[in-house]
Scaffold this active site. Structure first.
Site, PDB file in Angstrom:
ATOM      1  N   ASP A  57     -27.700  38.136 -15.075  1.00 22.26           N
ATOM      2  CA  ASP A  57     -26.906  37.062 -15.671  1.00 22.26           C
ATOM      3  C   ASP A  57     -26.068  36.367 -14.608  1.00 22.26           C
ATOM      4  OD1 ASP A  57     -27.884  37.755 -18.141  1.00 22.26           O
ATOM      5  OD2 ASP A  57     -26.096  38.878 -18.744  1.00 22.26           O
ATOM      6  N   TRP A  58     -25.720  35.129 -14.865  1.00 21.84           N
ATOM      7  CA  TRP A  58     -24.894  34.315 -13.960  1.00 21.84           C
ATOM      8  C   TRP A  58     -23.641  35.052 -13.516  1.00 21.84           C
ATOM      9  CZ3 TRP A  58     -20.288  31.292 -15.619  1.00 21.84           C
ATOM     10  CH2 TRP A  58     -19.825  30.419 -14.615  1.00 21.84           C
TER      11      TRP A  58
END
Length: 211
Positions: A57-58
């Site tokens: 995830d970012w």
């Protein structure tokens, strides 16, 4: 963009092991202002052959394996698909779990009305399993080790939320004191085990959490 803050932890002709910083996409997003990402930075700074195998995830930091040729990419992707890899994460969760370890088995699905959130759904969700273990207990939070058996999007974040212990600094799932307790999402991919795509040797890579 430069390779700033991306650590090359291991390099050989078949693959790279890198440390993705928080707030960096693994691959380009659809929007024009989301083109900066880890794989593009690698391709533009000495590794034009780099191929993404899996993602974080970012907001999640930590270990990623990057393939350097088609055959290695195919083999590494197969290992992830067939669950032959080993992954461990370090996280900070809000509150005090009653037990010191546990197993979460709750199906998950994407929640379009609240994108990009995911939710537990026993009817339409895909199977998801996570093992968790408390490493340290502090006044208001715990340091935990999370071992995902499956690899669903936001799995660790939603699973810990589902047992009442959201991850600190999680802007999607935490609220109030849990959200404010850490300036970033307190989730880090700390260990990755793979088989070398060419030799088959079992390899383990570690990257300590920055929190």
């Amino acid at each position: 963009m430069p390779l700033t803050h991306i650590g090359i932890l291991h390099e050989d002709p078949a693959f790279l092991i890198v440390n993705k910083p928080t707030l960096l996409l693994s691959v380009p997003g659809r929007a024009e202002d989301n083109k900066d990402c880890l794989i593009t930075r690698l391709q533009e700074n000495g590794y034009p052959e780099a191929r993404i195998v899996h993602r974080l995830d970012w907001e999640t930091s930590g270990i990623l394996v990057i393939a350097r040729d088609p055959d290695s990419h195919r083999e590494l992707s197969r290992q992830f698909h067939d669950r032959e890899t080993g992954k461990r994460y370090i996280a900070l969760c809000w509150g005090q779990p009653a037990a010191d370890a546990g197993h979460i088995d709750l199906p998950l699905r994407y929640d379009p009305p609240n994108k990009p959130r995911h939710i537990v759904d026993h009817e339409q969700g895909k199977p998801a399993q996570t093992f968790w273990q408390v490493l340290e207990r502090h006044a208001e939070h715990c340091r935990v080790e999370l071992t995902p058996i499956t690899g669903r999007s936001h799995q660790l974040r939603v699973h810990m939320l589902s047992i009442g212990h959201p991850l600190l600094g999680d802007r999607l799932y935490a609220e109030g004191a849990a959200l404010e307790a850490c300036p970033r999402l307190a989730l880090h991919a700390a260990r990755l085990e793979i088989n070398h795509p060419q030799t088959g040797e079992r390899l383990t890579f570690d990257c300590p959490a920055p929190f």
